[in-house]
Design a protein around this motif. Sequence first.
Motif, short mmCIF file in Angstrom:
data_model
loop_
_atom_site.label_atom_id
_atom_site.label_comp_id
_atom_site.label_asym_id
_atom_site.label_seq_id
_atom_site.Cartn_x
_atom_site.Cartn_y
_atom_site.Cartn_z
N PHE A 338 -2.54 44.49 -19.82
CA PHE A 338 -1.56 43.71 -20.57
C PHE A 338 -0.15 44.28 -20.57
CE2 PHE A 338 -5.75 43.03 -22.58
CZ PHE A 338 -5.88 41.66 -22.37
N GLY A 339 -0.01 45.52 -20.10
CA GLY A 339 1.30 46.14 -20.08
C GLY A 339 1.57 46.93 -21.35
N PRO A 340 2.60 47.81 -21.32
CA PRO A 340 2.89 48.66 -22.49
C PRO A 340 3.44 47.90 -23.69
CG PRO A 340 4.56 48.94 -20.78
CD PRO A 340 3.47 48.10 -20.18
N ARG A 341 3.84 46.64 -23.49
CA ARG A 341 4.35 45.86 -24.62
C ARG A 341 3.27 45.62 -25.67
NH1 ARG A 341 6.06 40.64 -26.57
NH2 ARG A 341 8.28 40.70 -27.11
N LEU A 342 2.00 45.69 -25.26
CA LEU A 342 0.89 45.60 -26.22
C LEU A 342 0.51 46.98 -26.76
CD1 LEU A 342 -1.53 44.15 -27.62
CD2 LEU A 342 -2.84 44.64 -25.53
N THR A 343 0.28 47.93 -25.85
CA THR A 343 -0.31 49.20 -26.27
C THR A 343 0.67 50.10 -27.02
OG1 THR A 343 0.07 49.88 -23.98
CG2 THR A 343 -2.17 49.32 -24.59
N MET A 344 1.94 50.07 -26.66
CA MET A 344 2.90 50.92 -27.39
C MET A 344 3.00 50.54 -28.86
SD MET A 344 6.09 51.64 -24.86
CE MET A 344 5.93 52.70 -23.41
N PRO A 345 3.29 49.26 -29.19
CA PRO A 345 3.35 48.92 -30.62
C PRO A 345 2.01 49.03 -31.32
CG PRO A 345 3.71 46.97 -29.25
CD PRO A 345 3.73 48.15 -28.35
N ALA A 504 9.41 52.22 -34.72
CA ALA A 504 9.16 52.43 -33.29
C ALA A 504 8.36 51.28 -32.70
CB ALA A 504 8.41 53.75 -33.08
N ALA A 505 7.41 50.76 -33.46
CA ALA A 505 6.63 49.61 -32.99
C ALA A 505 7.52 48.40 -32.78
CB ALA A 505 5.52 49.28 -33.99
N ALA A 506 8.46 48.19 -33.71
CA ALA A 506 9.39 47.06 -33.57
C ALA A 506 10.28 47.22 -32.34
CB ALA A 506 10.25 46.95 -34.84
N VAL A 507 10.73 48.44 -32.08
CA VAL A 507 11.55 48.71 -30.89
C VAL A 507 10.75 48.40 -29.62
CG1 VAL A 507 12.63 50.54 -29.53
CG2 VAL A 507 13.06 50.40 -31.98
N ALA A 508 9.48 48.80 -29.60
CA ALA A 508 8.64 48.55 -28.42
C ALA A 508 8.43 47.06 -28.20
CB ALA A 508 7.30 49.26 -28.57
N VAL A 509 8.18 46.31 -29.27
CA VAL A 509 7.99 44.87 -29.15
C VAL A 509 9.25 44.19 -28.63
CG1 VAL A 509 7.63 42.74 -30.46
CG2 VAL A 509 6.17 44.71 -30.89
N ALA A 510 10.39 44.60 -29.17
CA ALA A 510 11.66 43.96 -28.80
C ALA A 510 12.16 44.39 -27.44
CB ALA A 510 12.72 44.26 -29.86
#
Length: 525
Positions: A338-345, A504-510
């Motif tokens: 799914f890419g880091p946009r899922l796993t990072m946040p 940090a989760a918000a930064v990753a999502v955005a």
Amino acid sequence: MTTLTKAPTAPAPVSRRTKPWLSLIAVAFGLFMVGLDGSIVSIANPEIGRDLNASTAGLQWVTNSYLLALAASLILGGKLGDRFGRRTYYLVGVAGFTVASVAIGLSGSITGVIVFRAVQGFFGGLLMPNTLGILRAAFPPKKFGMAVGIWAMVSSVSTALGPIIGGLLVEHVNWESVFYVNAPIGVIALAVSAFVLPQSKNSTGRHRFDIPGIVLLAAGLVVMVFGVVKGETWGWGSAATLGTIAAGLVILVVFGWHETRVEHPLLPMRLFRNRALTIGTVLTAVNFFVLLGSIFYVMLYLQNVRGYTPVMAGVLTLPLSLASVVASPLGAALTDRFGPRLTMPLGMALQALASFGLLLLQTNSSYAVMWPSFILLGLGVGMIMAASSEAIVGNAPVRDAGVAGGLQATALQIGGALGTSVLVSLISSKAGATLYTSLTGAGVPAPLATGLLEAKDAVAMGVAPVSPDMTADIRSAVVDGAAQAFINGLHVAALTTAILCLAAAAVAVAGVRRGPSPTEGVAAH
């Protein structure tokens, strides 16, 4: 007429040096040694202080000298590996780290321990980034994510096992054995690595090495990290702390400007054009800010407030290690899909939940209150380690794999140093501010409570300022009041990390784009 037929060409034999999974096994030994050393030494520090008659400042430098040397050499180690051979500099790093570890145990003085810890840090800076550089060159893009997941698992487990192994060695052998344990691991790492690791490097031809870049980067990182580690002593709002950190940042800005003006930079600024790599670097720092800072104050809570032995405290935090074992390969698989946009946040959210869970801790909390947060923290750490490693090293061209590994390791070390220093400072501030009311609320007479305010530094470490001349009732009240003041500080630290993780989760999502991991599209091999 005779017809000559060409004999079929036999397939080339598969060499052990072309098998990427053997490369992963080889670098795992060196990675385990460095990860173990990072957390095992804190257990030995009290015994080092007693045996060598070291001052508190001297003991701080046992950790600080290692951190400063490591911070100064990580990106350099990656660059040297990229240009002259990752296998070569990995082996040099393992050998130097092993010899320095033995030298620490043999030194016999606090000065010797500090000096050889710095040497150990320098060789760790050669070793660490080239572990990821070797994997980036050895594995095809589609399998790199899983390799990084196992890499992250080894790193997490070794860090979490440090307090347990350290406690056993200090209790049953001596403090020197904490360093001697690196010798057999290092010898195995050298033997296996020399046998199976392939050589990989970036053939760029002959060009001048970026000496000014090395000097600027080392100076900037050393000055900034020095300001961070001294912040607790000097005070975070003091001119000395703010001035030192600001000076380090200015030097790093000059370094960045310099790197854009040289043909072959030490750290190519073009890497930061990739948004996932940049955010992965930031989240790596946040990840270890939360991990090392949280482990530090949780260990203080378990040992000094609750009275567990170092070994038992380590055993109680085993769920963190076990959860990270599961989360690292799982995070790698999810990042591949799914890419880091899922796993990072997701990883940051799990860490935020862990921190919110630690707000439930009280002076007499049962283990049932603790273990869910330990598991959530382990899951979050493992997932972020896998996702950010792939985002950083996986998004860098193979020719810059060592530099990218150094970048990640630098972010990791700075985040860890900041986490321990900042969170301890927050605990100290809140514990000191609430110590009087906590003591009087527990039944300590007001005059005595006023006198005990001088012991706020001990209370900030979870230690109750009791004395033999106190009656049993007063002693019990002081223990309860001091523990409550420490818990007040712990809650501030936990709330801070929870908010930081959500941000940090918000930064990753955005900031990170949708879609599968970009490693599949990396060119410039």
